[in-house]
Write a protein that holds these residues in place. Structure first.
Motif, mmCIF file in Angstrom:
data_model
loop_
_atom_site.group_PDB
_atom_site.id
_atom_site.type_symbol
_atom_site.label_atom_id
_atom_site.label_comp_id
_atom_site.label_asym_id
_atom_site.label_seq_id
_atom_site.Cartn_x
_atom_site.Cartn_y
_atom_site.Cartn_z
ATOM 1 N N ARG A 211 4.308 2.278 9.558
ATOM 2 C CA ARG A 211 4.607 2.701 8.140
ATOM 3 C C ARG A 211 5.962 2.334 7.582
ATOM 4 N NH1 ARG A 211 -0.530 4.313 6.273
ATOM 5 N NH2 ARG A 211 -1.906 5.381 7.852
ATOM 6 N N ASN A 212 6.151 2.391 6.320
ATOM 7 C CA ASN A 212 7.206 2.700 5.561
ATOM 8 C C ASN A 212 8.224 1.378 6.026
ATOM 9 O OD1 ASN A 212 7.220 4.741 3.923
ATOM 10 N ND2 ASN A 212 7.840 6.097 5.539
ATOM 11 N N ASP B 171 0.979 -1.178 -0.099
ATOM 12 C CA ASP B 171 -0.031 -0.154 0.223
ATOM 13 C C ASP B 171 0.904 1.145 -0.003
ATOM 14 O OD1 ASP B 171 -2.567 -0.295 -0.243
ATOM 15 O OD2 ASP B 171 -3.136 -0.160 1.852
ATOM 16 N N ASP C 87 1.931 4.751 1.139
ATOM 17 C CA ASP C 87 1.223 5.800 2.391
ATOM 18 C C ASP C 87 1.427 7.234 1.899
ATOM 19 O OD1 ASP C 87 1.242 3.630 4.014
ATOM 20 O OD2 ASP C 87 3.439 3.829 4.424
ATOM 21 N N ARG C 88 0.476 8.124 2.429
ATOM 22 C CA ARG C 88 0.400 9.666 2.093
ATOM 23 C C ARG C 88 0.080 9.957 0.477
ATOM 24 N NH1 ARG C 88 5.208 9.241 4.725
ATOM 25 N NH2 ARG C 88 6.360 9.943 2.857
ATOM 26 N N GLN D 262 9.654 5.180 -1.764
ATOM 27 C CA GLN D 262 10.006 6.403 -0.971
ATOM 28 C C GLN D 262 10.832 7.454 -1.592
ATOM 29 O OE1 GLN D 262 11.975 5.237 3.000
ATOM 30 N NE2 GLN D 262 10.130 3.975 3.306
ATOM 31 N N LYS E 30 1.465 -1.187 8.586
ATOM 32 C CA LYS E 30 1.010 0.261 8.784
ATOM 33 C C LYS E 30 0.679 0.719 10.343
ATOM 34 C CE LYS E 30 -1.656 0.815 4.417
ATOM 35 N NZ LYS E 30 -0.901 1.955 3.987
ATOM 36 N N GLY F 111 5.546 3.644 1.457
ATOM 37 C CA GLY F 111 4.569 2.458 1.513
ATOM 38 C C GLY F 111 5.015 1.583 2.670
ATOM 39 N N SER F 112 3.996 0.533 2.603
ATOM 40 C CA SER F 112 3.968 -0.385 3.534
ATOM 41 C C SER F 112 4.051 -1.856 2.963
ATOM 42 C CB SER F 112 3.087 -0.212 4.654
ATOM 43 O OG SER F 112 3.268 0.892 5.275
#
Length: 504
Positions: free
Chosen positions: A481-482, A364, A366-367, A434, A477, A448-449
């Protein structure tokens, strides 16, 4: 109402018409085939002969032109006062060899051999690739052109006439249509295999521009020059003439489909020019068309229309079917597999064997919503495309990458993989998310995760494995996260939560 006999007669007539159409069609096909065979057989034979003779003439003329050019280049040294004066007291000195033969004739014109010799061979000076060589090596080359040196000496003597106590060399016949200057007809040329390379050899007596030979200089000094026929020269000739595989072949070669012709008019040359001839084209059809037009016109119009329409329909259907099949299994934005295509890949992996392991990674972004809200959906699309490209490059041919919807991605890897390798791979994919993405003069930052689950360790069905991968993603998450979480690393609460998700 039609009676039985009438109906029988109608059926008979219908059958008769059907047989007549079949017979007419068969007759047309037979006549068309026979006409084509007879016409084309004759036409191709004529065309082959025509093309072969034309190309032979073109090749001979082309090499004749190249030989004339070499004669012109060589004449700049052999038909020159400075060279004639240099030979007054013997062979040229080292300065002449360096300045005129190496730095000029070799560097500019590419003459591999230049040899000065007296007709009796008593005095010899040889230059090979710009460097002076021992007499022995020069005399070895003279052996292979001895017939040309004899002809050149004879041409020189035949061109002499007494004049003012000396001799005058007959000048060349000027031709106003030629751009090159006329030269005295005292040169002799030929094609020879020198140093295993076909070369143009030119021999001429050295004379001054005045064409006047003092009585004391009657005995000539002959200049022999050798210009190799390079691969570049052959390639340029191929392009000009439109032939293929141009080269040189022993005169005794017998190879089907190979055209050959002697060039240079050298009877001592054991090699001939060879090439692959062009296939006959328009000449054949111009001759054959009137013979077959009667048969073609009968059905060409209808068949052409039907064929074109049917072909266009088939092509359109094929394109539409291919496009629809692709869209049914791929995401139109990123080109990755969609959920349907990914499910097919997973099902295919299972069909290969129930006990064969595979791994599913769910990811997924993120942000991502913040990018859409702040910069618009076009920026979001650019992010999805960039991430999809990075994922595809990372996975390569070792697995399948899919976009399941929104900012959800999934990866299928078949085969046995260790937990550490999968965690390392998933972490690399997270790092790929990232990396800033350039868009409209600015850098877009996301993250991302990832969750990892392996079959059959984390489930006996595809659904179970997908649920465990999603639960691992959820744990990643929740963990900040990340990052990437392996299903085997989840705690009891996270596993229980996965169980609730599976039950739902």
């Amino acid at each position: 109402m039609m009676t039985g006999k009438a109906e029988e007669g109608h059926t008979t007539r219908r059958r008769g018409v059907g047989w007549a159409i079949r017979a007419a069609a068969l007759m047309i096909i037979l006549l068309f085939g026979a006409a084509n065979y007879l016409v084309l057989d004759y036409a191709i034979e004529r065309a082959d002969s025509f093309v072969a003779e034309t190309e032979r003439t073109l090749v001979r003329n082309e090499f004749s032109h190249q030989i004339d050019q070499v004669v012109q280049y060589q004449s700049q040294l052999s038909f020159w006062d400075k060279t004639f004066d240099e030979l007054a007291n013997g062979m040229p000195d080292d300065t002449f060899v360096r300045d005129q033969m190496r730095d000029w004739m070799w560097s500019d014109f590419g003459f591999s051999w230049m040899i000065f010799t007296s007709p009796d061979g008593e005095k010899v000076l040889g230059v090979h690739r710009g460097e002076k060589v021992p007499e022995r090596k020069a005399r070895e080359k003279l052996h292979w052109v001895s017939d040309l040196t004899r002809k050149a000496e004879r041409a020189y003597r035949e061109a002499l006439s007494p004049d003012r106590g000396g001799w005058q060399v007959a000048g060349g016949k000027a031709d106003p249509d030629l751009l090159t200057p006329a030269l005295p007809e005292i040169h002799v040329s030929g094609m020879r295999l020198i140093d295993r390379v076909m070369s143009i050899v030119v021999v001429q007596a050295v004379i001054p521009k005045t064409l006047y030979i003092p009585a004391s200089r009657l005995e000539p000094t002959l200049l022999i020059t050798v210009k190799p026929v390079s691969q570049k020269m052959l390639a340029n000739t191929e392009r000009r003439l439109g032939v293929r595989d141009l080269g040189f072949t022993p005169i005794v070669t017998q190879e089907p489909g190979l055209l050959m012709t002697p060039v240079g008019g050298d009877t001592y040359n054991p090699m001939v020019t060879s090439w692959r001839p062009n296939m006959p084209g328009s000449f054949v059809w111009r001759w054959a068309l009137p013979q077959i037009a009667l048969f073609v016109l009968v059905f060409a119009g209808v068949m052409l229309f039907v064929t074109l329409r049917f072909s266009a329909l088939v092509r359109a259907l094929q394109r539409s079917e291919t496009k629809n099949a692709f869209l049914a299994r791929h995401d139109p934005l990123t080109g990755l597999k969609n959920r349907s295509g990914f499910d097919e890949e997973v099902s295919r992996a299972i069909r290969k064997g129930e006990n064969r392991p595979f791994t599913i990674l769910t990811l997924d972004l993120d942000r991502f919503k913040a990018v859409n809200d702040r910069h618009g959906h076009a920026a979001g699309d650019a992010v999805l495309q960039a991430v999809a490209r990075r994922f595809s490059e990372r996975i390569g041919r070792y697995g399948c990458v899919a976009r399941l919807g929104g900012d959800e991605f999934s990866v299928l890897l078949t085969g046995e993989h260790s937990r550490d390798h999968m965690v390392e791979l998933a972490a690399s994919l997270v790092l790929d998310t990232q990396i800033p993405i350039a868009y409209d003069g600015q850098l877009l930052l996301i993250g991302g995760s990832a969750g990892i689950a392996q079959f059959p360790h984390h489930g006996k069905t595809v659904h179970d494995v997908m649920v465990m991968a999603d639960a691992a993603l959820y744990a990643a998450k929740n963990g900040g996260r990340n990052r990437a979480i392996h299903a085997g690393d989840m705690g009891s609460e996270e596993i229980a939560e996965a169980g609730e998700i599976r039950a739902a």
